[in-house]
Design a protein around this motif. Sequence first.
Motif, PDB file in Angstrom:
ATOM      1  N   LYS A 272      35.638 -23.634  -4.006  1.00  0.00           N
ATOM      2  CA  LYS A 272      35.041 -24.727  -3.482  1.00  0.00           C
ATOM      3  C   LYS A 272      35.233 -24.773  -1.887  1.00  0.00           C
ATOM      4  CE  LYS A 272      33.760 -29.693  -3.973  1.00  0.00           C
ATOM      5  NZ  LYS A 272      34.152 -30.857  -4.888  1.00  0.00           N
ATOM      6  N   TYR A 273      36.336 -24.725  -1.560  1.00  0.00           N
ATOM      7  CA  TYR A 273      36.719 -24.877   0.023  1.00  0.00           C
ATOM      8  C   TYR A 273      37.423 -23.686   0.329  1.00  0.00           C
ATOM      9  CZ  TYR A 273      35.892 -29.877  -1.008  1.00  0.00           C
ATOM     10  OH  TYR A 273      35.439 -30.936  -1.366  1.00  0.00           O
ATOM     11  N   PRO A 274      37.234 -22.536   0.685  1.00  0.00           N
ATOM     12  CA  PRO A 274      37.741 -21.345   1.023  1.00  0.00           C
ATOM     13  C   PRO A 274      38.779 -21.410   2.404  1.00  0.00           C
ATOM     14  CG  PRO A 274      35.300 -20.928   0.791  1.00  0.00           C
ATOM     15  CD  PRO A 274      35.528 -22.625   0.800  1.00  0.00           C
ATOM     16  N   ARG A 275      38.382 -22.432   3.043  1.00  0.00           N
ATOM     17  CA  ARG A 275      39.277 -22.663   4.034  1.00  0.00           C
ATOM     18  C   ARG A 275      40.754 -23.143   3.792  1.00  0.00           C
ATOM     19  NH1 ARG A 275      35.817 -25.783   8.786  1.00  0.00           N
ATOM     20  NH2 ARG A 275      35.419 -27.079   6.936  1.00  0.00           N
ATOM     21  N   LYS A 276      41.044 -23.419   2.676  1.00  0.00           N
ATOM     22  CA  LYS A 276      42.044 -24.144   2.203  1.00  0.00           C
ATOM     23  C   LYS A 276      42.830 -23.028   1.475  1.00  0.00           C
ATOM     24  CE  LYS A 276      41.979 -28.385   4.102  1.00  0.00           C
ATOM     25  NZ  LYS A 276      43.102 -28.589   5.108  1.00  0.00           N
ATOM     26  N   GLN A 277      42.410 -21.897   1.360  1.00  0.00           N
ATOM     27  CA  GLN A 277      43.063 -20.996   0.316  1.00  0.00           C
ATOM     28  C   GLN A 277      44.325 -20.757   0.593  1.00  0.00           C
ATOM     29  OE1 GLN A 277      43.811 -17.570   1.316  1.00  0.00           O
ATOM     30  NE2 GLN A 277      42.894 -17.727   3.490  1.00  0.00           N
ATOM     31  N   ARG A 278      44.833 -20.770   2.036  1.00  0.00           N
ATOM     32  CA  ARG A 278      46.197 -20.401   2.646  1.00  0.00           C
ATOM     33  C   ARG A 278      47.034 -21.608   1.857  1.00  0.00           C
ATOM     34  NH1 ARG A 278      48.044 -17.200   6.386  1.00  0.00           N
ATOM     35  NH2 ARG A 278      45.906 -17.106   7.316  1.00  0.00           N
ATOM     36  N   THR A 279      46.826 -22.678   1.839  1.00  0.00           N
ATOM     37  CA  THR A 279      47.571 -23.791   1.306  1.00  0.00           C
ATOM     38  C   THR A 279      47.809 -23.575  -0.211  1.00  0.00           C
ATOM     39  OG1 THR A 279      46.998 -25.190   3.303  1.00  0.00           O
ATOM     40  CG2 THR A 279      47.887 -26.378   1.072  1.00  0.00           C
ATOM     41  N   LEU A 280      46.774 -23.216  -0.843  1.00  0.00           N
ATOM     42  CA  LEU A 280      46.537 -23.221  -2.113  1.00  0.00           C
ATOM     43  C   LEU A 280      47.269 -22.274  -2.752  1.00  0.00           C
ATOM     44  CD1 LEU A 280      42.742 -24.704  -2.712  1.00  0.00           C
ATOM     45  CD2 LEU A 280      44.873 -26.020  -3.198  1.00  0.00           C
ATOM     46  N   MET A 281      46.914 -21.048  -2.196  1.00  0.00           N
ATOM     47  CA  MET A 281      47.758 -19.810  -2.548  1.00  0.00           C
ATOM     48  C   MET A 281      49.292 -20.046  -2.428  1.00  0.00           C
ATOM     49  SD  MET A 281      46.661 -16.650  -3.453  1.00  0.00           S
ATOM     50  CE  MET A 281      45.056 -16.442  -2.776  1.00  0.00           C
ATOM     51  N   ALA A 282      49.653 -20.492  -1.386  1.00  0.00           N
ATOM     52  CA  ALA A 282      51.035 -20.560  -1.180  1.00  0.00           C
ATOM     53  C   ALA A 282      51.599 -21.589  -2.395  1.00  0.00           C
ATOM     54  CB  ALA A 282      51.462 -21.439  -0.010  1.00  0.00           C
ATOM     55  N   PHE A 283      50.890 -22.717  -2.816  1.00  0.00           N
ATOM     56  CA  PHE A 283      51.411 -23.324  -4.017  1.00  0.00           C
ATOM     57  C   PHE A 283      51.452 -22.677  -5.110  1.00  0.00           C
ATOM     58  CE2 PHE A 283      50.511 -26.204  -7.631  1.00  0.00           C
ATOM     59  CZ  PHE A 283      51.398 -27.094  -7.411  1.00  0.00           C
ATOM     60  N   LEU A 284      50.489 -21.849  -5.401  1.00  0.00           N
ATOM     61  CA  LEU A 284      50.505 -21.013  -6.440  1.00  0.00           C
ATOM     62  C   LEU A 284      51.634 -19.965  -6.520  1.00  0.00           C
ATOM     63  CD1 LEU A 284      46.667 -20.345  -6.970  1.00  0.00           C
ATOM     64  CD2 LEU A 284      48.135 -21.744  -8.488  1.00  0.00           C
ATOM     65  N   SER A 285      51.954 -19.357  -5.457  1.00  0.00           N
ATOM     66  CA  SER A 285      53.047 -18.567  -5.556  1.00  0.00           C
ATOM     67  C   SER A 285      54.363 -18.963  -5.781  1.00  0.00           C
ATOM     68  CB  SER A 285      52.875 -17.792  -3.965  1.00  0.00           C
ATOM     69  OG  SER A 285      54.279 -17.025  -3.630  1.00  0.00           O
ATOM     70  N   GLU A 286      54.350 -20.385  -4.987  1.00  0.00           N
ATOM     71  CA  GLU A 286      55.732 -21.227  -5.463  1.00  0.00           C
ATOM     72  C   GLU A 286      56.039 -21.310  -6.816  1.00  0.00           C
ATOM     73  OE1 GLU A 286      55.951 -24.542  -3.012  1.00  0.00           O
ATOM     74  OE2 GLU A 286      56.040 -23.545  -0.991  1.00  0.00           O
ATOM     75  N   SER A 287      54.699 -21.548  -7.522  1.00  0.00           N
ATOM     76  CA  SER A 287      54.776 -21.932  -9.060  1.00  0.00           C
ATOM     77  C   SER A 287      54.992 -20.747  -9.898  1.00  0.00           C
ATOM     78  CB  SER A 287      53.241 -22.465  -9.314  1.00  0.00           C
ATOM     79  OG  SER A 287      53.082 -23.520  -8.796  1.00  0.00           O
TER      80      SER A 287
ATOM     81  N   THR B 207      36.971 -13.806  -5.236  1.00  0.00           N
ATOM     82  CA  THR B 207      35.941 -14.826  -4.616  1.00  0.00           C
ATOM     83  C   THR B 207      36.057 -14.571  -3.150  1.00  0.00           C
ATOM     84  OG1 THR B 207      35.986 -16.310  -6.758  1.00  0.00           O
ATOM     85  CG2 THR B 207      34.908 -17.029  -4.831  1.00  0.00           C
ATOM     86  N   ILE B 208      37.171 -14.876  -2.675  1.00  0.00           N
ATOM     87  CA  ILE B 208      37.361 -15.000  -1.342  1.00  0.00           C
ATOM     88  C   ILE B 208      38.288 -13.591  -0.743  1.00  0.00           C
ATOM     89  CG2 ILE B 208      38.543 -16.139   0.530  1.00  0.00           C
ATOM     90  CD1 ILE B 208      38.821 -18.440  -1.574  1.00  0.00           C
ATOM     91  N   PRO B 209      37.159 -12.730   0.256  1.00  0.00           N
ATOM     92  CA  PRO B 209      37.914 -11.463   0.686  1.00  0.00           C
ATOM     93  C   PRO B 209      39.122 -11.762   1.528  1.00  0.00           C
ATOM     94  CG  PRO B 209      35.473 -11.609   0.806  1.00  0.00           C
ATOM     95  CD  PRO B 209      35.738 -12.969   0.495  1.00  0.00           C
TER      96      PRO B 209
END
Length: 442
Positions: free
Chosen positions: A138-153, A176-178
């Motif tokens: 929904k918010y592609p510009r926040k992918q860096r923050t969200l991806m970092a959270f998933l990586s820590e998980s 979804t997000i190149p």
Amino acid sequence: MDYLEGCLRHKSDMVELEAARAITSLPNITSKELASAVSALQLFLSSSKPTLRFAAVRVLSKLSVQHPSAVSACNLDMENLITDVNRSVATLAITTLLKTGSEASVDRLMKQIGSFMNEISDDFKMVVVDAIGTLCVKYPRKQRTLMAFLSESLRDEGGQEYKRGIVEAIVKIVDTIPEAKEAGLSHLCEFIEDCEYPALSTRVLYVLGEKGPNSKCPSKFIRYIYNRLILENARVRASSVNALAKFGRRLPQLRPSVLVLLSRCLRDTDDEVRDRATFHLSLLQKENFDACKGSDFVDEPIKQPLVNLEEALSGYLASGECGVAPFDISQVSLEPPRGPPSKKKRDDDAPGRAHPAAAAAAAAAATPYEEQLAAVPELEGLGTLFVSSKPLELTESETEYTVNCVVHTFPQHFVLQVRADPLPARMSFLSHPFSLPSVLLF
């Protein structure tokens, strides 16, 4: 509908809650029709009873997937539930806010989620992960923050299904997000370096084989894949061979390096790994190799029914053309076989009857000892030899004498054949009583 709306004003909390849940579950319902049910659920969010708060926020969380705008009216009340003493209520409140809130609130909500992720069960963790995956799209510009959270998980403790949910969320973001492709693949590579679930390792290796060759620096992923060939079990090693072959097929500049790595797999202890490596090497080493045509054998499923393919291969081997003319798979019928299997097929597969190949292998294994056993007069009345075990070493290799033992199985007896090298001048046995009386030593 009028009856359900009337139940929203019932004096019983349970009736009111069930009526609101029934209204939100109706198909093709509009936001205007949901207003009364959402208002009733909003009142439960400030209830003093934890069960009512949990039930209300759970219904709103499900409703936010299809109607986020209708649920957004409850955002202020759900903000107050973030600090709820019941972590299940707090988790559902945050995940609902992630679906209905604005892009500016993402960073603040993610910090609050990280503060108690270790205190909730895997089931609620999966709800959070699913919400994060949806939010990232929904918010592609926040992918860096969200991806970092998933990586820590991924590096935290958790069960297989929880880790599978994180992997699938990262794959969804990468698809979804190149812009998130490089970071997502790197996180997956780090995950399989210390992954305790072979099924997830094979899933990640498949993703690397599909998307790695099209990345900016595909060569860096080969190192992670080759590490799996050295350190993992046979199932993961076989998947690694397939992933490496895709790099060699799609990237001519890396093909020589891939061929070297695949050639090392020819000495693998597992036959599946060796067979896959041999197959891919035979394709990649052809001078006129066509990557597009080669992908049909690797990526596409076999179109011919396996029964038809088996019969065609058996006929090819029996015709004497093997080694003279290549086998043409295009000549195999695509039509599925009709009717029951042949009488011969049923007899071979009948329960209690040994398969011809298995019988031949057993006979070949028993042959080296049959003559030795036949030379011992005391063993003549034992019947037919069923199977012989592999030699079992009874001493260390550094000792003066090396002794091994082979167990021969007869219908009613076990025979232990002991061999010493070099043969001592005098040899005796000291054995304990066996629970089975029919054991002979020679």
